[in-house]
Design a protein around this motif. Structure first.
Motif, mmCIF file in Angstrom:
data_model
loop_
_atom_site.group_PDB
_atom_site.id
_atom_site.type_symbol
_atom_site.label_atom_id
_atom_site.label_comp_id
_atom_site.label_asym_id
_atom_site.label_seq_id
_atom_site.Cartn_x
_atom_site.Cartn_y
_atom_site.Cartn_z
ATOM 1 N N PHE A 242 40.883 33.108 30.789
ATOM 2 C CA PHE A 242 40.637 34.918 31.070
ATOM 3 C C PHE A 242 41.435 35.693 31.119
ATOM 4 N N PRO A 243 42.838 35.039 30.721
ATOM 5 C CA PRO A 243 44.159 36.304 30.055
ATOM 6 C C PRO A 243 43.814 36.950 28.863
ATOM 7 N N VAL A 244 43.720 35.600 27.718
ATOM 8 C CA VAL A 244 44.048 35.977 26.694
ATOM 9 C C VAL A 244 42.586 36.786 26.246
ATOM 10 N N LEU A 245 41.785 37.337 27.299
ATOM 11 C CA LEU A 245 39.884 37.750 26.426
ATOM 12 C C LEU A 245 40.511 39.178 27.243
ATOM 13 N N SER A 246 41.203 39.479 27.977
ATOM 14 C CA SER A 246 41.551 40.645 29.003
ATOM 15 C C SER A 246 42.587 41.958 28.173
ATOM 16 N N ALA A 247 41.691 42.937 28.177
ATOM 17 C CA ALA A 247 42.392 44.137 26.988
ATOM 18 C C ALA A 247 43.359 44.332 27.539
ATOM 19 N N ASP A 248 43.730 43.849 29.110
ATOM 20 C CA ASP A 248 44.792 44.815 29.841
ATOM 21 C C ASP A 248 45.203 43.469 30.266
ATOM 22 N N GLU A 249 45.520 42.843 30.085
ATOM 23 C CA GLU A 249 46.564 41.662 29.830
ATOM 24 C C GLU A 249 46.920 41.053 28.567
ATOM 25 N N MET A 250 46.590 40.081 27.912
ATOM 26 C CA MET A 250 46.628 39.850 26.969
ATOM 27 C C MET A 250 46.442 40.176 25.224
ATOM 28 N N ALA A 251 44.708 40.874 25.685
ATOM 29 C CA ALA A 251 44.544 40.724 23.748
ATOM 30 C C ALA A 251 44.667 41.817 22.995
ATOM 31 N N GLY A 252 44.526 42.910 23.777
ATOM 32 C CA GLY A 252 45.508 44.531 23.339
ATOM 33 C C GLY A 252 44.292 45.361 23.383
ATOM 34 N N HIS A 253 44.292 46.262 23.169
ATOM 35 C CA HIS A 253 43.949 47.280 22.906
ATOM 36 C C HIS A 253 42.440 47.553 22.058
ATOM 37 N N TYR A 254 41.724 48.448 21.874
ATOM 38 C CA TYR A 254 40.671 49.018 21.040
ATOM 39 C C TYR A 254 41.668 48.380 19.857
ATOM 40 N N SER A 255 40.583 47.455 18.721
ATOM 41 C CA SER A 255 41.400 48.039 17.318
ATOM 42 C C SER A 255 42.839 47.786 17.065
ATOM 43 N N GLU A 256 43.238 47.332 18.272
ATOM 44 C CA GLU A 256 44.559 46.535 17.679
ATOM 45 C C GLU A 256 45.151 45.717 16.951
ATOM 46 N N ASN A 257 44.622 44.250 17.022
ATOM 47 C CA ASN A 257 44.465 43.004 16.234
ATOM 48 C C ASN A 257 43.367 42.185 16.831
ATOM 49 N N ASP A 258 43.264 41.559 15.978
ATOM 50 C CA ASP A 258 42.157 40.605 15.356
ATOM 51 C C ASP A 258 41.484 40.419 16.115
ATOM 52 N N VAL A 259 42.114 39.607 18.056
ATOM 53 C CA VAL A 259 41.739 39.393 18.620
ATOM 54 C C VAL A 259 41.196 39.704 19.421
ATOM 55 N N SER A 260 41.766 41.595 19.491
ATOM 56 C CA SER A 260 41.264 42.308 20.830
ATOM 57 C C SER A 260 39.845 42.894 20.303
#
Length: 436
Positions: free
Chosen positions: A155-173
């Motif tokens: 869950f945390p690695v998929l959450s924009a507000d926790e670990m994934a990042g904001h819109y279009s910031e990186n390949d994961v987000s």
């Protein structure tokens, strides 16, 4: 359960009373943990490489300095800099919003009886499902997670507000925002390839998992399984003074009155039952609500209806999972929003929720500053009334009783677990900075 006849002559100056105490915890209450797997998980737990922008690790919000939490009411994940109460919004990359719930402690999450996790229980063991787990991913849930605790890490690695990042910031987000989680090019695949590209990680995974040594690529489930093994080993907590008491040692005198209250008149053990002081069920206890809440992206409110968001049952409105009380004296602040900074205030409010809710002090939480409306619910009397009406009736405790209960709760402190067994690594294979 064992029945203890507390003949308080010679123990304390209270009348003779009988009440149930849990059986002592044994190795049978936990699964076996591979030390090599736990050591691999230790590196992954502290390595920011798992986050979209490579700037946040699991330890950012679950740090041993803060008894596996972060010492604040509502965490800042992506868009934050610093650690614990010193964490603040990054002016160069402001967070989209604060994380809506308090970071929970990690003690004993590897014990067999923990079959439901998160404040709302949105993941739980379910033998009827493929892979044996029920999660918000439903039938798309990837198999291969070794345990519920392992699945929690997804869950945390998929959450924009926790670990994934904001819109279009990186390949994961970007993968998360477009719904690509599993499969080639999905968020988990991207993270796994990052990890596997580092020779030290690749070698460690080959050592721990024979299938990878035989040629299989590292999967996200391997990463999460290793992290779960680390958490199970590092923060197993069953060597407190209370555990020693259950195994036949004496309990400190100051704690005896509190134990009698906890398991007797105050009825704390009605919900805080069993060897880890939790029934793993969900109860509406009238906790103050502030922060962004748990609205869906298309909704415009800031309420958090707790378990009801999972079950859809109005009877579950504002109900949250009973937390374990192991090391609770070290895990401030308290409540699903971290509404109370000290334990005495929380217990007092918890014992008289309607009064506490109506009189809640907005200066009480440990909030990190953001340009946001944290008090949407509090500013609407009808919202506060809904929470109040849903909460259970409790028996108000006196200051003396609260102090006695805290004296008992102090016997749940387990220094071996609080300090951790493997500790913070000197470095991680990615070479990225470690939160210390």
């Amino acid at each position: 359960m064992r029945l203890y006849w507390m003949l308080f002559a010679g123990l304390c100056a209270a009348p003779a009373t009988a009440f149930d105490l849990p059986d002592a915890v044994t190795d049978a209450d936990y699964g076996a943990v591979s030390l090599d797997e736990a050591k691999l998980g230790q590196l992954l737990f502290y390595d920011p490489i798992l986050s979209g922008n490579k700037n946040i690790s699991c330890a950012t919000c679950h740090h041993p300095r803060f008894a596996t939490g972060d010492g604040v009411s509502l965490s800042l994940g992506e868009g934050g800099i610093g650690l614990g109460p010193d964490r603040r919004a990054n002016p160069q990359n402001l967070p989209e919003q604060r994380i809506p719930r308090h970071a929970q402690a990690l003690f004993n999450l590897g014990a067999r009886e923990f079959t439901v996790l998160f404040h709302d229980g949105r993941i739980e063991v379910d033998p009827t499902r493929a892979g044996g787990l029920r999660t918000p991913m439903g039938d798309d849930m990837t198999q291969g997670f070794a345990s519920l605790l392992s699945a929690q890490t997804m869950f945390p690695v998929l959450s924009a507000d926790e670990m994934a990042g904001h819109y279009s910031e990186n390949d994961v987000s970007k993968a998360v925002r477009t719904g690509r989680i599993t499969g080639p090019g999905g968020a988990w695949d991207i993270i796994s390839k990052r990890v596997g590209a580092l020779p030290e990680y690749q070698q460690s995974f080959e050592t721990v998992y024979p299938e990878i040594a035989a040629g299989r690529e590292i999967a996200f489930t391997d990463i999460s399984n290793a992290i779960a093994a680390f958490i199970e080993l590092e923060w197993r907590s069953d060597t407190s003074p209370f555990d020693a008491f259950l195994r036949g040692a004496a309990l400190p005198e100051a704690a005896r009155d509190g134990m009698q209250l906890f398991y007797g008149e105050a009825q704390c053990s009605t919900c805080h039952a069993g060897p880890f002081q939790t029934d793993h069920r969900f109860h509406a206890t009238g906790q103050p609500q502030f922060g962004p809440g748990k609205a869906a992206r298309f909704e415009s409110h800031a309420r958090d209806e707790g378990r009801m968001r999972v079950t859809g049952d109005p009877a579950d409105a504002y109900a949250f999972r009973t937390p374990s009380l192991r090391n609770v004296t070290k895990t401030a602040p308290y409540g699903h929003t971290g509404a109370y900074a000290d334990l005495a205030s929380f217990i007092g409010a918890h014992s008289d929720p309607q009064k506490a809710l109506s009189n809640y002090d907005r200066n009480a939480p440990i909030l990190l500053t953001l340009a946001t409306d944290d008090w949407w619910v509090k500013d609407r009397p009808e919202e506060v009334q809904r929470i109040s009406q849903a909460s259970v009736e409790m028996r108000p405790l006196t200051k003396t009783q609260i102090a006695q209960i805290i004296a008992f709760l102090e016997t749940l402190e387990d220094q071996a677990a609080i300090h951790g067994r493997l500790g913070i690594p000197d470095a991680v294979p990615s070479g990225l900075p470690i939160d210390r």
